[in-house]
Design a protein around this motif. Sequence first.
Motif, PDB file in Angstrom:
ATOM      1  N   ASN A 608       0.818  -1.217   0.000  1.00 41.61           N
ATOM      2  CA  ASN A 608       0.000   0.000   0.000  1.00 41.61           C
ATOM      3  C   ASN A 608       0.850   1.264   0.000  1.00 41.61           C
ATOM      4  OD1 ASN A 608      -2.488  -1.338   0.025  1.00 41.61           O
ATOM      5  ND2 ASN A 608      -2.375  -1.634   2.242  1.00 41.61           N
ATOM      6  N   GLN A 609       2.165   1.123   0.293  1.00 47.67           N
ATOM      7  CA  GLN A 609       3.031   2.295   0.379  1.00 47.67           C
ATOM      8  C   GLN A 609       4.059   2.334  -0.748  1.00 47.67           C
ATOM      9  OE1 GLN A 609       4.582   1.536   4.279  1.00 47.67           O
ATOM     10  NE2 GLN A 609       2.943   2.663   5.304  1.00 47.67           N
ATOM     11  N   SER A 710       3.648  -0.873  11.680  1.00 47.08           N
ATOM     12  CA  SER A 710       2.689  -1.369  10.682  1.00 47.08           C
ATOM     13  C   SER A 710       1.320  -0.734  10.836  1.00 47.08           C
ATOM     14  CB  SER A 710       2.574  -2.890  10.783  1.00 47.08           C
ATOM     15  OG  SER A 710       2.177  -3.267  12.096  1.00 47.08           O
ATOM     16  N   ASP A 711       0.991  -0.254  12.042  1.00 48.15           N
ATOM     17  CA  ASP A 711      -0.325   0.344  12.261  1.00 48.15           C
ATOM     18  C   ASP A 711      -0.295   1.869  12.119  1.00 48.15           C
ATOM     19  OD1 ASP A 711       1.192   0.877  14.464  1.00 48.15           O
ATOM     20  OD2 ASP A 711      -0.306   0.262  15.940  1.00 48.15           O
ATOM     21  N   GLN A 713      -0.101   5.220   9.760  1.00 46.95           N
ATOM     22  CA  GLN A 713      -0.414   5.660   8.395  1.00 46.95           C
ATOM     23  C   GLN A 713       0.168   7.043   8.160  1.00 46.95           C
ATOM     24  OE1 GLN A 713      -1.948   3.716   6.297  1.00 46.95           O
ATOM     25  NE2 GLN A 713      -2.443   5.006   4.553  1.00 46.95           N
ATOM     26  N   ARG A 714       1.037   7.145   7.175  1.00 46.41           N
ATOM     27  CA  ARG A 714       1.611   8.439   6.788  1.00 46.41           C
ATOM     28  C   ARG A 714       1.146   8.764   5.391  1.00 46.41           C
ATOM     29  NH1 ARG A 714       7.270   9.409   4.495  1.00 46.41           N
ATOM     30  NH2 ARG A 714       7.467  11.687   4.464  1.00 46.41           N
ATOM     31  N   SER A 715       0.564   9.928   5.220  1.00 49.90           N
ATOM     32  CA  SER A 715      -0.011  10.309   3.927  1.00 49.90           C
ATOM     33  C   SER A 715       0.829  11.372   3.256  1.00 49.90           C
ATOM     34  CB  SER A 715      -1.451  10.833   4.102  1.00 49.90           C
ATOM     35  OG  SER A 715      -2.273   9.833   4.666  1.00 49.90           O
ATOM     36  N   THR A 729      -5.661   8.978  -1.626  1.00 48.26           N
ATOM     37  CA  THR A 729      -4.705   9.400  -0.618  1.00 48.26           C
ATOM     38  C   THR A 729      -3.528   8.461  -0.670  1.00 48.26           C
ATOM     39  OG1 THR A 729      -6.453  10.267   0.801  1.00 48.26           O
ATOM     40  CG2 THR A 729      -4.312   9.851   1.820  1.00 48.26           C
ATOM     41  N   ALA A 731      -0.478   6.591   0.597  1.00 45.30           N
ATOM     42  CA  ALA A 731       0.181   6.183   1.837  1.00 45.30           C
ATOM     43  C   ALA A 731       1.670   6.050   1.574  1.00 45.30           C
ATOM     44  CB  ALA A 731      -0.397   4.858   2.326  1.00 45.30           C
ATOM     45  N   SER A 733       5.760   5.215   2.934  1.00 45.85           N
ATOM     46  CA  SER A 733       6.676   4.602   3.881  1.00 45.85           C
ATOM     47  C   SER A 733       7.574   5.711   4.426  1.00 45.85           C
ATOM     48  CB  SER A 733       7.476   3.495   3.187  1.00 45.85           C
ATOM     49  OG  SER A 733       8.233   4.030   2.106  1.00 45.85           O
TER      50      SER A 733
END
Length: 890
Positions: A608-609, A710-711, A713-715, A729, A731, A733
């Motif tokens: 997802n990142q 892992s929990d 979230q950086r946008s 949006t 996500a 790393s």
Amino acid sequence: MAGGAAQPGAELLAFAGFLDSSPQPLAYGYGRRSLRELRAREFSRLAGTVYLDHAGATLFPQSQLTNFTKDLMENVYGNPHSQNISSKLTHDTVEQVRYRILAHFHTSPEDYTVIFTAGSTAALKLVAEAFPWVSPGPESSGSWFCYLTDSHTSVVGMRKITAAMNVTSIPIRPEDMWSVEKQDAAAAGNQDCQPPHLFCYPAQSNFSGTRYPLSWIEEVKSGHTRPMSVPGKWFVLLDAAAYVGTSPLDLSVHQADFVPISFYKIFGFPTGLGALLVNNRSAPLLRKTYFGGGTAAAYLAGDDFYIPRESVAERFEDGTISFLDIIALKHGFDALEHLTGGMENVRQHTFTLARYTYAALSALRYPNGAPVVRIYSDSEFSSPEVQGPVISFNVLDDHGRIIGYSQVDKMASLYNIHVRTGCFCNTGACQRHLGISDEMVKKHLQAGHVCGDDVDLIDGQPTGSVRISFGYMSTLEDAQAFLRFIIATHLCPPHGQQLPLATPGEAGAPPTGSEAQDAVPAIVATRSPSPQEDAPPDARVWNNSLTTVHAVGLCPPLLEATGTQLTPSEKAAGVPDGDLGSRVITNLYIYPIKSCAAFEVTRWPLGNQGLLYDRSWMVVNHNGICLSQKQEPRLCLIQPFIDLQRRIMVIQARGMEPIEVPLEENSERAQICQSKVCADRVNTYDCGEKISSWLSKFFGRPCHLIKQSSDFQRSARRKHGKDQPACTTAALSLVNEAQYLLVNRSSVLELQQQLSTSSDENGKEELFPMKDLISRFRANIITNGTRAFEEENWDEVSIGSLRFQVLGPCHRCQMICIDQQTGQRNKDIFQKLSERQERQVNFGVYLMHTALDSSSPCYLSVGSQVLPMLKENTEHDDLSASEKHQDVIS
């Protein structure tokens, strides 16, 4: 630009000749006190560094810190509000420091009071809040607050406090003060019966270094000169923060009512400590509203009863003062006096360096006669009375176009030269010197530019400038190293011949036999970089239950200069040999540990990142601050490999035993911590003492490896000049900007050919093989292409069933100058790119995946076809009319 005689050529101005031709005596150094010995003994940390931001913060000497630490170790200093023996010692020492401060400014406790504050900004805020402003009424027009437009933000900000009291704020331009007519004081009437007004101006502009007349103090106060024709009594606030770092201030002669200062501008240490020097005749006017600990002689908690202390200082120093920092000032004064002999010597020395640098910069011309720099100054650097040791300028190209200050700053960093860029918290001076209107400032804000960022050009117009400033420990070598940098990067002879910089201590540096030496020619020999250390190829195959992921090692042979030779990974993926007609992925890289070496694969899953585990870890120092190759180039020698089947990352480096790190944290034992990436605070966990010890041994200093939780979230925040879809949006790393970075092999090839041409003409052998260049740009996706830099006109990219949005170009910093196999720096790449591009140094484009079906795994593979879509309004000289209207490039 304030002029100097044009002297074509690329040689520095001879310092001895400059001194001899000066119409007034100049002084370099401190007499029998050897400046070279001073630097070696007190500022050894500056070896190899050219520090030219003393107006921002000067540097403390070793002896100040040593003596202060010794003082603290030998004495017990208690809270000065107590009555015990240690507290009495603190109180008496602080009072002695107050006296020392006043003596430094040639005054005494009979005339001035020292109020300690958190800095000059806090001192200005104190005056704004405590000044006896009179609001307009039926019988009075009220008080006026007047300030010079060439003032620091902290002065201009006082108007927000006055506005709350309906007090009129009047900005005054320097030219209006210089042209104001004097009047008879008697014509001003009885000032004591009129409302009080306050006039603020800087003793020295922190933008240009202009020193404004100290005679204005008495002229304004006496009524002989008025900023505005308004009845009342005028008080003067002299902002001396920038001035007193390199010049004496005699308050027995120039008796301003309020004088804010910051001590780190004088000594470098301590920071966060300043003072407001208050003329005792004006002190009774100051009104106190809030009262904190130590300021009350008596008060009642249950009734509105409060009696302030009699001492002005105690009345306004809320809470416990920073008494240990104040004690440090004593050692600052001792060191400054011992090393320089006094502030008059500092003024002469720093002005001599500034005037020499100004004369040399003004003389630099391109072969066509165009100036190399545009200097922003109100003086001709004629004397230290009118000019401080500050030079604000912009670099020009040979057509007179400004080169953005951000680009100059990045180039200076490559030469380890520390400068300041922007508007320096002085928008008024910036507007006046650069010709920026109020409407343009608002337009720049709408374009996304804010104070302190690196947006240096908008529509070709500068938003700020470059500033260099000298301190008492600055040397001729510092000035000449800076001048050589300007020559090396902007006065290259025809055919690409380079003029490299030689900083003190390096080969090609100026001779060190005499401190007042003549300059050596700017053309010096180029040093070849250290031989590359070829890392052994390491072929591994990791089998996952979902797919076979092929890893081809850290340093595989990439395409050679011809662009037709394939790597083993490309051949294994079925890329046709020599077929560059269609765009395909030629290489895939992930960087598991931020700023560490690449891990090349032929097929890899997406998360997802971005690419799975790309920049999931980073190395931090003992304070939890992320390390990058800009601070620690040896990070590139750390080689991570990921084994998806065993769920581990293997880390190795030359001279170290390999070490394994689990891919996922143990939620029960993980130690949660926080760090920052590009101003974003991220939740991470520490990977343990074992890997910490391994890294600390390799780097020779305490380090830790941390992984993004892992929990967490950086946008993505930055839009790269482009609006992202509202439904999307991204996500992220631990990357800086975006999920993916793509580089076009054709762009690398063009850069390689330019570098090769320069090398051939200089008689050097080829230093930049294709694999070296590609590795420096640290991209995830390498594609072939039909045209160099065509990727800058792409809007979207389809790779198989995946669609990626192109967010914009990657703005490059000095990291591309680091050889990823050796950790050695070479400046040629950044300089060559800066010659090609007028504004930002761009290379590669950022991608974000616009859709990712989480129900089934997705992969990127070498050999996959790349289908880009053009921007709607793109213009490219190499495109035909029909090509410009194609939506999809096939």
